[in-house]
Design an enzyme around this catalytic site. Structure first.
Site, short mmCIF file in Angstrom:
data_model
loop_
_atom_site.label_atom_id
_atom_site.label_comp_id
_atom_site.label_asym_id
_atom_site.label_seq_id
_atom_site.Cartn_x
_atom_site.Cartn_y
_atom_site.Cartn_z
N LYS A 119 -3.92 2.90 1.34
CA LYS A 119 -3.61 3.44 0.02
C LYS A 119 -4.84 3.90 -0.77
O LYS A 119 -4.78 4.93 -1.46
CB LYS A 119 -2.84 2.42 -0.80
CG LYS A 119 -1.46 2.17 -0.24
CD LYS A 119 -0.67 1.33 -1.19
CE LYS A 119 0.60 0.90 -0.52
NZ LYS A 119 1.67 0.64 -1.46
N LYS A 161 -2.25 -4.18 -6.33
CA LYS A 161 -1.58 -3.68 -5.13
C LYS A 161 -2.43 -3.89 -3.89
O LYS A 161 -3.65 -3.73 -3.93
CB LYS A 161 -1.27 -2.18 -5.28
CG LYS A 161 -0.28 -1.90 -6.40
CD LYS A 161 -0.13 -0.41 -6.65
CE LYS A 161 0.95 0.18 -5.76
NZ LYS A 161 1.30 1.56 -6.22
N GLY A 167 6.54 -1.89 1.90
CA GLY A 167 7.78 -2.65 1.74
C GLY A 167 7.81 -3.48 0.45
O GLY A 167 8.52 -4.47 0.37
N LYS A 204 -2.65 1.21 -13.32
CA LYS A 204 -1.95 1.02 -14.59
C LYS A 204 -0.49 0.80 -14.24
O LYS A 204 0.07 1.51 -13.40
CB LYS A 204 -2.12 2.30 -15.42
CG LYS A 204 -1.33 2.30 -16.69
CD LYS A 204 -2.19 1.89 -17.85
CE LYS A 204 -1.36 1.65 -19.09
NZ LYS A 204 -1.96 0.65 -19.96
N HIS A 211 10.96 6.76 -9.20
CA HIS A 211 10.31 6.96 -7.90
C HIS A 211 10.96 8.17 -7.24
O HIS A 211 12.15 8.15 -6.93
CB HIS A 211 10.49 5.71 -7.03
CG HIS A 211 9.98 5.87 -5.63
ND1 HIS A 211 8.98 5.09 -5.09
CD2 HIS A 211 10.31 6.74 -4.64
CE1 HIS A 211 8.72 5.48 -3.85
NE2 HIS A 211 9.53 6.48 -3.55
N GLU A 278 4.97 9.92 -1.73
CA GLU A 278 5.70 9.25 -2.82
C GLU A 278 5.01 9.47 -4.17
O GLU A 278 3.78 9.43 -4.26
CB GLU A 278 5.79 7.74 -2.54
CG GLU A 278 6.58 7.42 -1.27
CD GLU A 278 6.91 5.93 -1.11
OE1 GLU A 278 7.93 5.63 -0.51
OE2 GLU A 278 6.13 5.07 -1.61
N ASN A 293 3.68 7.61 3.13
CA ASN A 293 4.15 6.83 4.27
C ASN A 293 4.04 7.71 5.51
O ASN A 293 4.70 8.73 5.61
CB ASN A 293 5.58 6.34 4.05
CG ASN A 293 5.62 5.26 2.98
OD1 ASN A 293 4.74 4.38 2.94
ND2 ASN A 293 6.58 5.33 2.10
N ARG A 295 5.07 7.95 8.48
CA ARG A 295 6.08 7.53 9.46
C ARG A 295 7.44 8.04 9.01
O ARG A 295 7.58 8.64 7.96
CB ARG A 295 6.12 6.01 9.52
CG ARG A 295 6.34 5.43 8.13
CD ARG A 295 6.64 3.96 8.14
NE ARG A 295 6.55 3.36 6.83
CZ ARG A 295 7.51 3.32 5.93
NH1 ARG A 295 8.68 3.86 6.17
NH2 ARG A 295 7.34 2.75 4.76
P1 ADP Z 1 4.92 0.13 -1.11
O1 ADP Z 1 3.83 0.48 -0.17
O2 ADP Z 1 5.22 -1.31 -1.14
O3 ADP Z 1 6.10 1.02 -0.91
P2 ADP Z 1 4.37 1.71 -3.51
O4 ADP Z 1 3.02 2.03 -4.03
O5 ADP Z 1 5.11 2.82 -2.86
O6 ADP Z 1 4.29 0.46 -2.55
O7 ADP Z 1 5.24 1.16 -4.72
C1 ADP Z 1 6.51 0.60 -4.54
C2 ADP Z 1 7.24 0.56 -5.87
O8 ADP Z 1 6.53 -0.24 -6.82
C3 ADP Z 1 7.40 1.90 -6.55
O9 ADP Z 1 8.51 2.63 -6.08
C4 ADP Z 1 7.56 1.50 -8.01
O10 ADP Z 1 8.85 1.04 -8.29
C5 ADP Z 1 6.61 0.34 -8.11
N1 ADP Z 1 5.28 0.79 -8.54
C6 ADP Z 1 4.24 1.09 -7.73
N2 ADP Z 1 3.16 1.45 -8.45
C7 ADP Z 1 3.54 1.40 -9.76
C8 ADP Z 1 2.87 1.63 -10.99
N3 ADP Z 1 1.59 1.99 -11.04
N4 ADP Z 1 3.57 1.45 -12.13
C9 ADP Z 1 4.86 1.06 -12.10
N5 ADP Z 1 5.54 0.81 -10.99
C10 ADP Z 1 4.89 0.97 -9.82
P1 ADP Z 2 10.57 3.05 3.07
O1 ADP Z 2 9.14 3.11 2.60
O2 ADP Z 2 10.82 3.76 4.35
O3 ADP Z 2 11.51 3.39 2.00
P2 ADP Z 2 10.42 0.16 2.93
O4 ADP Z 2 9.29 0.24 1.97
O5 ADP Z 2 11.66 -0.53 2.53
O6 ADP Z 2 10.86 1.58 3.46
O7 ADP Z 2 9.86 -0.47 4.28
C1 ADP Z 2 10.62 -0.44 5.44
C2 ADP Z 2 10.22 -1.55 6.35
O8 ADP Z 2 8.89 -1.37 6.79
C3 ADP Z 2 10.25 -2.94 5.76
O9 ADP Z 2 10.63 -3.83 6.77
C4 ADP Z 2 8.84 -3.18 5.34
O10 ADP Z 2 8.57 -4.53 5.27
C5 ADP Z 2 8.11 -2.50 6.47
N1 ADP Z 2 6.79 -1.98 6.07
C6 ADP Z 2 6.57 -0.94 5.25
N2 ADP Z 2 5.25 -0.71 5.12
C7 ADP Z 2 4.62 -1.62 5.88
C8 ADP Z 2 3.26 -1.91 6.18
N3 ADP Z 2 2.25 -1.22 5.65
N4 ADP Z 2 2.99 -2.94 7.02
C9 ADP Z 2 3.99 -3.66 7.55
N5 ADP Z 2 5.28 -3.43 7.32
C10 ADP Z 2 5.61 -2.44 6.50
MG MG Z 3 6.09 3.07 -1.11
#
Ligand code: ADP
Ligand code: ADP
Ligand code: MG
Length: 499
Positions: A119, A161, A167, A204, A211, A278, A293, A295
């Protein structure tokens, strides 16, 4: 399509492994399944041409065992490996070891995966391209003191983060400097245990964002297109539950800016294959890059229903070196699609995972429904893997029609044996704010039950997992007795779904 890929190992389980196998069968490609001991009779194994055992159930010993998977791929003589999502799908070391054996990895190349999958590295690239980003640190913070300074500079509330996160794991909201230390340590330890990488950075924390993400396809010949957006703001614990396309808030201008930014990132990173960029959008309609992502995404069917393009088929074509079969002008978007992720979890008890045997499963025959399922009657649901059981996706010529169909599907879906979120999905779909399309990522904590959506300390989740396993063995659901239990009224109306 004449592909040089004739046999594929699918390095995954559950619904996504079944879904990838379906396209392979359509293309006349042989499939090789891998499975842990407890998954030997699973649908993903039954639907494949060959299968190999990986060993003990723990992901680290099975689906994350890169070396063993590569060995099986060699032994089975496959041309390619499809990683699905989660597990090894974003692991550049795995990609390198696959390519080392002259096996095609169905996904981006190692360099692009490194650049975009991590990230902070993706944030640095986006920032250098002038793509709007949530304010925060571009690098992981070095230590607690450094983190406090960064948080102060960004201004509270902030979000910690995990740099290697996914996930929704390893994320903590910090509202005041006093809360920083504890949350920093928790985020570090969660990140370390979930991703083997304890680096944490700061953003922040935006209030009530939406999203919205862009699906892209890029071939090895410099062609890249987008397949429009998906709105994924209905979430619990930062993980998606309901997704739809088109988004109810995007106007043409915003859509143009976001798709353009996504394609710029793809070109600048040399990214190929399918990927998702995203974004979050704030209440003033400013958009910010969130992450990429690298993938196939869980919610990709929503896009497939609107574009009539099979994304897995395109992934295979791209990986085998073909030129993208579509230019941007060939992509036509039709109607509206909605997806509900059906999870094995107790929505009345902090969304704790629910385990047990699926004693009965029956899906209604409704026109316009696609189901991507990883379970069948008799399947055992354990806490070893993701709680996602099945995905229900409906299409309609209008948003209203897609939602009505989904409501109909959920009302007639029969799933007994484990607690699940079908009632919650129904409640959301009939909520006036969802119906009006005016919802954000905080919809559930505002409208459902804030207490149930509090971030749960990871040790409590662990206790829950152990308790859940125990209750599976004894037939007792002990989880019901903890302090998060609530007696929300709407849930009792549809007891038959609750196992
Ligand atoms: P992940 O790798 O777990 O998917 P993301 O960065 O995509 O992490 O964030 C997952 C979710 O967390 C976002 O869809 C949003 O709901 C929340 N989120 C992430 N970053 C922020 C932020 N800076 N402010 C508010 N919500 C956030
Ligand atoms: P998407 O981003 O496709 O909307 P999710 O954030 O719900 O899906 O993640 C889908 C699956 O992949 C979950 O089982 C989550 O735990 C796993 N996953 C996502 N990102 C990672 C990562 N960086 N490392 C390990 N597992 C991950
Ligand atoms: Mg995400």
């Amino acid at each position: 399509m004449k592909s040089k890929i004739k046999k594929i190992l699918i390095a995954n389980r559950g619904e996504i492994a079944v879904r990838i196998a379906r396209t392979c069968h359509e293309l006349g490609i042989k499939t090789v399944a891998v499975h842990s001991d407890i998954d030997s009779g699973s649908p993903h194994v039954k639907c494949s041409d060959e299968s190999y055992s990986l060993g003990a159930p723990k992901a680290g010993e099975s689906y994350l065992n890169a070396q063993k998977i590569v060995e099986i791929a060699k032994k089975a003589g496959v041309d390619a490996i499809h990683p699905g999502y989660g597990f090894l799908s974003e692991n550049a070391g795995f990609v390198a070891s696959v390519e080392n054996e002259n096996i095609i990895f169905i996904g981006p190349g190692v360099d692009a995966m490194r650049k975009m999958g991590e990230k902070t590295s993706a944030r640095r690239l986006a920032s250098s391209l002038g793509i709007p980003m949530v304010p925060g640190s571009l690098d992981a913070v070095k230590n607690e003191k450094d983190g406090l300074i960064a948080a102060e500079a960004v201004g509270y509330p902030v979000l910690l983060k995990a740099a290697g996160g996914g996930g929704g794991k390893g994320m903590r909201v910090v509202r005041t400097p006093h809360e920083f230390t504890d949350n920093y340590r928790i985020a570090q330890s969660e990140a370390s245990s979930a991703f083997g990488d304890d680096r944490v950075y700061i953003e922040k924390y935006l209030q009530n964002p939406r999203h919205v993400e862009i699906q892209i396809l890029a071939d090895n010949h410099g062609n890249a297109i987008h397949l429009g957006e998906r709105e994924c703001s209905i979430q619990r614990r930062h993980q998606k539950i309901i997704e739809e396309s088109p988004s109810t808030i995007l106007n043409e201008e915003l859509r143009r800016l976001m798709t353009q930014a996504s394609l710029e990132l793809i070109r600048a990173s040399g990214y190929t294959n399918a990927g998702t960029v995203e974004f979050i959008i704030d209440e003033e309609m400013n958009y910010y890059f969130l992450e990429m992502n690298t993938r196939l995404q869980v919610e990709h069917p929503v896009t497939e229903l609107r574009t009539n393009i099979d994304i897995v088929r395109e992934q295979i074509a791209i990986a085998s070196g073909e030129v993208l079969g579509y230019a941007q002008k060939d992509i036509a978007f039709q109607g509206h699609a909605v997806e509900c992720r059906i999870y094995a979890e107790d929505t009345t008890n902090s969304f704790m995972p629910s385990t047990g045997q699926i004693t009965h499963l029956s899906s209604p025959k409704i026109h316009g429904l696609r189901e991507d399922s990883g379970i069948e009657t008799g399947s055992m649901v354990t806490t070893y893997y993701d709680p996602l059981l099945t995905k229900l996706i409906t299409w309609g010529s209008t948003r209203r029609e897609a939602i009505e169909r989904m409501t109909d599907v959920l009302n007639h879906y029969e799933l007994f044996g484990v607690r699940n979120n079908i009632d919650l999905c129904l409640w959301i779909l009939t909520h006036v704010k969802f119906r009006d399309g005016v919802y954000s990522t905080t919809f559930l904590e505002r409208e459902f039950d804030k207490k149930l959506l509090e971030e749960i300390p990871s040790d409590l989740l662990e206790i829950a997992a152990i308790t859940a396993v125990h209750s599976t063995l004894t037939g007792n659901n002990l989880l019901h007795k903890n302090k998060y239990t609530s007696g929300s009224g709407w849930i009792s109306q549809r007891k038959e779904h609750m196992g």
